[in-house]
Write an enzyme that holds these catalytic residues in place. Sequence first.
Site, PDB file in Angstrom:
ATOM      1  N   ASP A 406     -17.871 -40.979  15.885  1.00 36.05           N
ATOM      2  CA  ASP A 406     -17.890 -39.067  16.303  1.00 36.05           C
ATOM      3  C   ASP A 406     -16.852 -39.099  17.676  1.00 36.05           C
ATOM      4  O   ASP A 406     -17.667 -38.656  18.559  1.00 36.05           O
ATOM      5  CB  ASP A 406     -18.626 -38.442  16.341  1.00 36.05           C
ATOM      6  CG  ASP A 406     -18.188 -37.027  15.131  1.00 36.05           C
ATOM      7  OD1 ASP A 406     -17.209 -36.687  14.370  1.00 36.05           O
ATOM      8  OD2 ASP A 406     -18.666 -36.081  15.670  1.00 36.05           O
ATOM      9  N   GLU A 457     -12.769 -41.929  15.421  1.00 36.91           N
ATOM     10  CA  GLU A 457     -12.498 -41.279  15.320  1.00 36.91           C
ATOM     11  C   GLU A 457     -11.636 -40.283  15.831  1.00 36.91           C
ATOM     12  O   GLU A 457     -12.537 -39.415  17.091  1.00 36.91           O
ATOM     13  CB  GLU A 457     -13.668 -40.264  14.227  1.00 36.91           C
ATOM     14  CG  GLU A 457     -12.481 -39.587  13.277  1.00 36.91           C
ATOM     15  CD  GLU A 457     -13.464 -37.481  13.906  1.00 36.91           C
ATOM     16  OE1 GLU A 457     -13.349 -36.824  13.557  1.00 36.91           O
ATOM     17  OE2 GLU A 457     -14.650 -37.358  15.099  1.00 36.91           O
TER      18      GLU A 457
END
Length: 815
Positions: A406, A457
Amino acid sequence: MSNPTLTPDIQRIVDSQHHDPFSVLGRHPDGEDNIVIRVNIPDCIEVSIAEGSLPMDRIPDTNIFEYRGPAKGIPEHYRLIWRDSDHNEYVTHDPYSFPPQIPDFDLHIFNEGKHWHAYRLLGANTHVADGVEGVLFAVWAPNAERVSVVGDFNHWNGRQYLMRVRGGSGVWELFIPGLKPGALYKFEIRHRGTGNIMLKTDPYGQSFELRPSTSSIVTGKTTYLWDDQDWMKNRAERDWLHGPMSVYEVHLGSWQRGPDGEFLNYRELAERLVSYSLDMGFSHIELMPITEHPFDASWGYQTTGYFAPTSRFGSPDDFRFFVDYCHQHGIGVFLDWVPAHFPKDAHGLAWFDGEPLYEHADPRKGEHLDWSTLIYNYERHEVKGFLLSSAVFWLEEYHLDGIRVDAVASMLYLDYSREEWIPNKYGGNENLEAMEFLRELNSVVHAEHPGALIMAEESTSWPQVTRPVYLGGLGFSMKWNMGWMNDTLRYISLDPVYRQYHHDLLTFSMLYAFTENFILPFSHDEVVHGKGSMLTKMPGDEWQKFANLRLLYTYMFTHPGKKLLFMGLEFGQGFEWDSAGVVDWDVLQYPFHEGLRRLVKDLNHLYRNYSALYFYEFEWQGFDWVDCHDSHQSILSYLRKGDDESLIVIVNFTPIPRDDYRIGVPYPGKYHEILNSDSEYYGGSNVGNGMVPLEAIEEAWMDRPYSVTVTVPPLGAVILRPEYKPSEEETDEAQDNAEGETSAEELSTEPAIGKEATSGVKSKSETTSASRKPSSTKAKTASTGAVAKKTTAKKTTEKKAAAPKVSASSQKRKA
């Protein structure tokens, strides 16, 4: 009887300030044949050595008891018999009779950040020392003056189990004999400068209490018996680059719940999720963070337990069952993992030993102002090792198939979302230490766990995110294509009348589609924080909203790149996602929602069964424009290609059907419509090409030797399959080019699409059109097709298609 006295060293034990309690407590020589044994037991009224029933004397006004006398008959690991103030009697080995348990070499590589299994050393691990069972506690706290183990086994009293520091490593350890799994514990840490005392959960803890409680729980060695050996073996050998991958992103707490709104157990979730995912055709499940976290509304992105599956849904072995069950049924499992930041909760990593340890001291490098979280200090070897060990832990101990990292952009840029920042040593804004950490993460995982995937990401144009480390890349397996996602959603949210002026939002992605290994995500981020649901992003009335969404998903599944859909998006949930609620499954009783779900199901199966849609997703050989210039009519047409098959995709982003739309095609013969997003089976207006194959004619068009005329539905997409088969010579050449690569048959795990889907999509073996026969209400146009290269387009007369009437039940469920 001796006359024990209070020395300065003993006073420091009494005051819980001694950095080396083993120099005072335990067994020590006292002359030639004698020994002295000291124990520190709060709330104790009397204590004796079991071997010989030798009484110990209390040092006045302390909880310290002492024995002085002959060493004969007292074993190295003697036992203590003692009674508390309630006259309960206990028999235990003395923790201070045991030597250091962690080897010096392990501490050395831990301090270098190279111990990828540090969780086996630090934390609370069941352990056998010299034949005695117990729990070995260890924690890294280099700025501590004293560290104690506290728990429900010592009334949370930091004066009893004082730990020993291991030289200059900063690691404190203590073996507590007789302790069993299930005990609650924390570390009590006294800062050596200020004397401040912190009560911290275990950074390496593998189980935690259910929030709002925050204690760590001692876990024993698992007895779970895995049954996914075939999956793990095949995963290591699978050519994932050229295989289909369709990911279902799930937040376990709000996917489904029990009848009274309670969380489901991992085991029950496994059975429900696998059944649904198999039916829908998803190949993988991606879990939003299930690493332990104190605050539900953080969705797991503010993690405090980097080695613990959250207790909200069960025990660690329950989660092992979840992964195992998925694997046994052919479903992979990814975990959303957060090495970019952590919360400021007092019991967590923040100021762990009284000053910044895991985070940067300077807030210009150590704090995310947007999220009010702290940033890891990647310059510290032990911090990098902590994170690397966490990644390895999930892949090794829970057999996960990969992790999605993330907020990578926030790690890479020193000036990410901040006005004040500190440049790197070269004056740039690149976080060099974070880059090095990510490269090491990817190198370690790919070397140690073949077939495991690491996905980034990363929302910027940082180069070579998915290129090998040895070529200067970051080494990720794949990257979320945030540019494609943002451009596509911006385009589809426009009223169709304006789309012709923004055609580049669709075509731009092909300028960079093969620069990285991309995943196309429609994730939870697109349906939270006031962004609305996917359905409410679509313009028009209810029919047009669903038509747009069906068109969008068909475009997604035929665009190069692996696929990811967040739960609820597959059937057009009308409301923005609420993590405190549950996905609105009730809307599936309404035709438009159920039709959309059917389409996504058929798209998944079509994608997994046609190698043209997945084999060259990361390579230019898999895509070719038929026509990308028809901005006036907002139509795109393109080829998706494998080694032995091709498909033609035509997408129409206006509510105007296009009859007799001519496109250039590469082969002669018949073309079959195998999917029509406007089929009435999916809730569409059923404008299409009927059951009769389309016949290509030998008329050059769009720089191709043949052409065919197609009916393109309003706000719809059609996929055509040619009957043409390459010659043996062409097939042999393709096989030579792909020598050593896994065949499409080996990569496909789904059977041919069965009769259930015949209303909307056909299998390879079927020769009829996917769309039902065009309805009598189908709108007509005089269009002859798009503007082709070196040809002049005929003028078109456009007539807007009449949207079907909305049923009363559907009207009630308008988004």
